[in-house]
Design a protein around this motif. Structure first.
Motif, PDB file in Angstrom:
ATOM      1  N   THR A   1     -12.321  18.797   9.403  1.00  0.00           N
ATOM      2  CA  THR A   1     -12.498  17.485   8.790  1.00  0.00           C
ATOM      3  C   THR A   1     -13.314  17.612   7.504  1.00  0.00           C
ATOM      4  OG1 THR A   1     -12.536  16.507  11.005  1.00  0.00           O
ATOM      5  CG2 THR A   1     -13.245  15.114   9.188  1.00  0.00           C
ATOM      6  N   THR A   2     -12.856  16.921   6.471  1.00  0.00           N
ATOM      7  CA  THR A   2     -13.517  16.973   5.170  1.00  0.00           C
ATOM      8  C   THR A   2     -14.014  15.600   4.756  1.00  0.00           C
ATOM      9  OG1 THR A   2     -11.501  16.537   3.906  1.00  0.00           O
ATOM     10  CG2 THR A   2     -11.963  18.835   4.474  1.00  0.00           C
ATOM     11  N   LYS A   3     -14.871  15.584   3.750  1.00  0.00           N
ATOM     12  CA  LYS A   3     -15.344  14.318   3.189  1.00  0.00           C
ATOM     13  C   LYS A   3     -14.175  13.514   2.636  1.00  0.00           C
ATOM     14  CE  LYS A   3     -18.635  12.391  -0.121  1.00  0.00           C
ATOM     15  NZ  LYS A   3     -19.677  12.693  -1.146  1.00  0.00           N
ATOM     16  N   THR A   4     -13.201  14.214   2.065  1.00  0.00           N
ATOM     17  CA  THR A   4     -12.018  13.537   1.530  1.00  0.00           C
ATOM     18  C   THR A   4     -11.264  12.790   2.625  1.00  0.00           C
ATOM     19  OG1 THR A   4     -11.785  15.164  -0.237  1.00  0.00           O
ATOM     20  CG2 THR A   4      -9.834  13.883   0.304  1.00  0.00           C
ATOM     21  N   ASP A   5     -11.163  13.392   3.823  1.00  0.00           N
ATOM     22  CA  ASP A   5     -10.504  12.719   4.946  1.00  0.00           C
ATOM     23  C   ASP A   5     -11.165  11.373   5.231  1.00  0.00           C
ATOM     24  OD1 ASP A   5      -8.698  14.800   5.390  1.00  0.00           O
ATOM     25  OD2 ASP A   5     -10.071  15.840   6.739  1.00  0.00           O
ATOM     26  N   ILE A   6     -12.492  11.367   5.269  1.00  0.00           N
ATOM     27  CA  ILE A   6     -13.227  10.138   5.582  1.00  0.00           C
ATOM     28  C   ILE A   6     -13.062   9.113   4.462  1.00  0.00           C
ATOM     29  CG2 ILE A   6     -15.489   9.157   6.076  1.00  0.00           C
ATOM     30  CD1 ILE A   6     -14.260  10.962   8.285  1.00  0.00           C
ATOM     31  N   GLU A   7     -13.174   9.563   3.214  1.00  0.00           N
ATOM     32  CA  GLU A   7     -13.047   8.631   2.093  1.00  0.00           C
ATOM     33  C   GLU A   7     -11.646   8.026   2.041  1.00  0.00           C
ATOM     34  OE1 GLU A   7     -15.482   7.528   0.464  1.00  0.00           O
ATOM     35  OE2 GLU A   7     -16.993   8.972   1.142  1.00  0.00           O
ATOM     36  N   GLU A   8     -10.640   8.819   2.303  1.00  0.00           N
ATOM     37  CA  GLU A   8      -9.272   8.305   2.246  1.00  0.00           C
ATOM     38  C   GLU A   8      -8.988   7.361   3.417  1.00  0.00           C
ATOM     39  OE1 GLU A   8      -6.627  11.611   1.733  1.00  0.00           O
ATOM     40  OE2 GLU A   8      -7.121  11.777  -0.406  1.00  0.00           O
ATOM     41  N   PHE A   9      -9.567   7.661   4.580  1.00  0.00           N
ATOM     42  CA  PHE A   9      -9.447   6.705   5.690  1.00  0.00           C
ATOM     43  C   PHE A   9     -10.100   5.381   5.306  1.00  0.00           C
ATOM     44  CE2 PHE A   9     -11.681   4.560   9.127  1.00  0.00           C
ATOM     45  CZ  PHE A   9     -10.605   4.175   9.922  1.00  0.00           C
ATOM     46  N   LEU A  10     -11.282   5.447   4.716  1.00  0.00           N
ATOM     47  CA  LEU A  10     -11.985   4.228   4.332  1.00  0.00           C
ATOM     48  C   LEU A  10     -11.254   3.471   3.219  1.00  0.00           C
ATOM     49  CD1 LEU A  10     -15.694   5.479   4.450  1.00  0.00           C
ATOM     50  CD2 LEU A  10     -14.554   3.927   6.054  1.00  0.00           C
TER      51      LEU A  10
ATOM     52  N   MET B   1       0.846  -1.193   0.000  1.00  0.00           N
ATOM     53  CA  MET B   1       0.000   0.000   0.000  1.00  0.00           C
ATOM     54  C   MET B   1       0.887   1.250   0.000  1.00  0.00           C
ATOM     55  SD  MET B   1      -2.846   1.083   2.862  1.00  0.00           S
ATOM     56  CE  MET B   1      -3.641  -0.506   2.691  1.00  0.00           C
ATOM     57  N   PRO B   2       0.688   2.189  -0.910  1.00  0.00           N
ATOM     58  CA  PRO B   2       1.545   3.375  -0.963  1.00  0.00           C
ATOM     59  C   PRO B   2       1.318   4.280   0.236  1.00  0.00           C
ATOM     60  CG  PRO B   2      -0.305   3.586  -2.475  1.00  0.00           C
ATOM     61  CD  PRO B   2      -0.325   2.174  -1.981  1.00  0.00           C
ATOM     62  N   ARG B   3       2.398   4.905   0.691  1.00  0.00           N
ATOM     63  CA  ARG B   3       2.279   5.833   1.817  1.00  0.00           C
ATOM     64  C   ARG B   3       1.581   7.104   1.369  1.00  0.00           C
ATOM     65  NH1 ARG B   3       5.116   5.478   6.380  1.00  0.00           N
ATOM     66  NH2 ARG B   3       5.348   7.727   6.499  1.00  0.00           N
ATOM     67  N   ARG B   4       0.774   7.639   2.241  1.00  0.00           N
ATOM     68  CA  ARG B   4       0.063   8.883   1.938  1.00  0.00           C
ATOM     69  C   ARG B   4       1.020  10.069   2.010  1.00  0.00           C
ATOM     70  NH1 ARG B   4      -4.611   9.961   2.012  1.00  0.00           N
ATOM     71  NH2 ARG B   4      -4.200  11.879   3.157  1.00  0.00           N
ATOM     72  N   SER B   5       0.768  11.058   1.156  1.00  0.00           N
ATOM     73  CA  SER B   5       1.594  12.262   1.196  1.00  0.00           C
ATOM     74  C   SER B   5       1.052  13.273   2.187  1.00  0.00           C
ATOM     75  CB  SER B   5       1.672  12.889  -0.203  1.00  0.00           C
ATOM     76  OG  SER B   5       0.370  13.205  -0.671  1.00  0.00           O
ATOM     77  N   ASP B   6      -0.269  13.267   2.382  1.00  0.00           N
ATOM     78  CA  ASP B   6      -0.900  14.215   3.304  1.00  0.00           C
ATOM     79  C   ASP B   6      -1.465  13.464   4.501  1.00  0.00           C
ATOM     80  OD1 ASP B   6      -0.439  16.392   1.564  1.00  0.00           O
ATOM     81  OD2 ASP B   6      -2.227  15.854   0.397  1.00  0.00           O
ATOM     82  N   PRO B   7      -1.222  13.964   5.710  1.00  0.00           N
ATOM     83  CA  PRO B   7      -1.755  13.279   6.893  1.00  0.00           C
ATOM     84  C   PRO B   7      -3.260  13.472   7.015  1.00  0.00           C
ATOM     85  CG  PRO B   7      -0.674  15.316   7.532  1.00  0.00           C
ATOM     86  CD  PRO B   7      -0.408  15.144   6.072  1.00  0.00           C
ATOM     87  N   ILE B   8      -3.895  12.527   7.675  1.00  0.00           N
ATOM     88  CA  ILE B   8      -5.314  12.634   8.001  1.00  0.00           C
ATOM     89  C   ILE B   8      -5.418  12.692   9.522  1.00  0.00           C
ATOM     90  CG2 ILE B   8      -7.578  11.533   7.893  1.00  0.00           C
ATOM     91  CD1 ILE B   8      -6.714  10.132   5.368  1.00  0.00           C
ATOM     92  N   TYR B   9      -6.001  13.761  10.043  1.00  0.00           N
ATOM     93  CA  TYR B   9      -6.123  13.915  11.496  1.00  0.00           C
ATOM     94  C   TYR B   9      -7.580  13.717  11.893  1.00  0.00           C
ATOM     95  CZ  TYR B   9      -5.566  15.655  16.230  1.00  0.00           C
ATOM     96  OH  TYR B   9      -5.550  15.752  17.599  1.00  0.00           O
ATOM     97  N   LEU B  10      -7.840  12.644  12.617  1.00  0.00           N
ATOM     98  CA  LEU B  10      -9.196  12.306  13.054  1.00  0.00           C
ATOM     99  C   LEU B  10      -9.204  12.025  14.555  1.00  0.00           C
ATOM    100  CD1 LEU B  10     -10.190   9.971  10.069  1.00  0.00           C
ATOM    101  CD2 LEU B  10     -10.958  12.321  10.459  1.00  0.00           C
ATOM    102  N   ASP B  11      -8.615  12.937  15.318  1.00  0.00           N
ATOM    103  CA  ASP B  11      -8.502  12.760  16.772  1.00  0.00           C
ATOM    104  C   ASP B  11      -8.846  14.057  17.499  1.00  0.00           C
ATOM    105  OD1 ASP B  11      -8.065  11.278  19.046  1.00  0.00           O
ATOM    106  OD2 ASP B  11      -5.885  11.491  19.001  1.00  0.00           O
ATOM    107  N   HIS B  12      -9.922  14.699  17.065  1.00  0.00           N
ATOM    108  CA  HIS B  12     -10.320  15.993  17.637  1.00  0.00           C
ATOM    109  C   HIS B  12     -10.698  15.908  19.112  1.00  0.00           C
ATOM    110  CE1 HIS B  12     -10.728  18.953  14.194  1.00  0.00           C
ATOM    111  NE2 HIS B  12     -10.316  17.854  13.590  1.00  0.00           N
ATOM    112  N   ASN B  13     -11.179  14.758  19.584  1.00  0.00           N
ATOM    113  CA  ASN B  13     -11.546  14.670  20.998  1.00  0.00           C
ATOM    114  C   ASN B  13     -10.320  14.713  21.900  1.00  0.00           C
ATOM    115  OD1 ASN B  13     -14.130  14.451  20.064  1.00  0.00           O
ATOM    116  ND2 ASN B  13     -14.608  12.550  21.142  1.00  0.00           N
ATOM    117  N   ALA B  14      -9.165  14.340  21.357  1.00  0.00           N
ATOM    118  CA  ALA B  14      -7.922  14.484  22.118  1.00  0.00           C
ATOM    119  C   ALA B  14      -7.441  15.926  22.064  1.00  0.00           C
ATOM    120  CB  ALA B  14      -6.850  13.547  21.559  1.00  0.00           C
TER     121      ALA B  14
END
Length: 389
Positions: A361-370, A1-14
């Protein structure tokens, strides 16, 4: 699996990323030299910045400006509120016990300034909602005490029935504190409807800076006794020179969060897409607190057979940041006391993950996580995606 170039941050509760508008305000303040307790021009400028932020935080909490006391964050705020000595009309009132739910944040679980012998834990149901009948039975024959319940859980996002709890506190003459750290900016705060005497919030959950928070009271005639003394700052409620830059950033973030609270459809749509995607990719996925009312930004789930610690490492290698639950446990991945209180099996609880979204958080963040997640599941537990739910 290729490494992502942009990070995805999904830890807002922290902790949410600092909002650019808050950062700009803080940078401007950092160039000032004034102490807010000084009477000269520079001091008055600093005082003005604090009072402007106080007004914004009060507006977020539907409170009066003078009801807001700035502190260093949610933990200090909870420590200040959880005291057996309150000031009522300027005279001390001594509370007998602390009643808190079994799923509170660690800063409340410690009991604040109450002795261990004077702390009582009220159970929750399988979705993490406090058992109202158990609370009522616990407090009905007790001398005036303090009830402390979080508005929304930091791990599951489950929202507590605060109006019902407040009514019980009122009926039996108790004081009521709400830990609103995760709720502020994510649901409407209504201290009158909740009949809450005090609540705590924290700036960095809203997109403000770390190291700033507030204790807000419904009436300044009924306040917890000061935790930090030694100066007249914050109307003698919290001694110490104010962190003007952090407080200013807090105020800006509070204003932005209040505006976002008015329309949560974006976050609800993202969470719906996330949970549908998780279930579609892996039918064995289990969601926690699913039958209760939850925050629009929080999803707590597990895939049996995939430990949270292993999953977090795999996701981090893909530059995806989520959590195993609370971030306030010295960075350790351990069994959640919240899930344990909900009756979750220890083996499954060790698999629990939390995704929490926020202002950026964007829709793209969720789609890329999925896109990333199924490959991780296949590597860590090849059978997980093929078993019946």
């Amino acid at each position: 699996m290729p490494r992502r170039s942009d990070p995805i941050y999904l830890d807002h509760n922290a902790g949410a990323p600092l909002r650019p508008v808050a950062r700009e305000s803080m940078i401007e303040v950092l160039s000032d030299a004034g102490n807010a307790s000084s009477v000269h021009t520079d001091g008055r400028r600093a005082r003005g910045r604090i009072e402007s932020a106080r007004e914004k935080v009060a507006r977020l909490c539907s409170a009066q400006n003078r009801a807001v006391t700035f502190v260093s964050g949610g933990t200090e705020g909870n420590m200040m509120a959880l005291t057996p000595v309150w000031q009522v009309q300027g005279a001390p009132v001594y509370l007998e016990k602390l009643f808190r739910s079994a799923v509170e944040h660690p800063s409340v679980v410690t009991g604040g300034r109450f002795a261990v012998a004077n702390q009582c834990v009220v159970p929750v149901d399988s979705d993490g909602v406090i058992q109202i009948d158990a609370l009522k039975d616990s407090v009905c024959d007790t001398e005036p005490s303090l009830i402390s319940v979080m508005a929304a859980n930091n791990e599951t996002g489950v929202i507590q029935p605060l109006a019902e709890i407040g009514a019980i506190a009122q009926e039996y003459g108790h004081f009521f504190h709400v830990d609103a750290v995760q709720a502020a900016g994510r649901i409407k705060i209504d201290m009158d409807a909740w009949q809450a005497d005090a609540l705590t919030i924290s700036a960095h959950k809203l997109g403000g800076p770390q190291g700033a928070g507030a204790v807000v009271v419904r009436s300044t005639a009924k306040t917890p006794s000061a935790l930090m003394v030694g100066g007249g700052q914050e109307n003698w409620r919290r001694g110490g020179t104010e962190n003007v830059a952090a407080i200013a950033g807090f105020g800006i973030a509070a204003d932005a969060a209040l505006e976002e609270t008015a329309d949560l459809r974006h976050l609800l749509e993202l969470k719906t897409r996330l949970e549908e995607g998780l279930q579609a990719h892996c039918p064995t996925t289990i969601f926690f607190g699913i039958k209760a009312e939850r925050l629009a930004n929080t999803c707590c789930f597990a895939v049996p057979g995939i430990s949270a610690e292993t999953a977090l490492i795999a996701l981090d290698l893909e530059r995806v940041s989520i959590s195993s639950g609370s971030a306030c446990s010295s960075g350790k991945v351990s069994v959640s006391h919240v899930l344990t209180a909900m009756g979750v099996d220890e083996e499954l609880a060790r698999c629990a993950l939390r995704i929490s979204m926020g202002w950026d958080t964007t829709k793209t963040d969720i789609e890329e996580f999925l896109d990333v997640w199924p490959g991780i599941v296949d590597r860590l537990n090849p059978n997980a995606r093929h078993k019946a739910a």
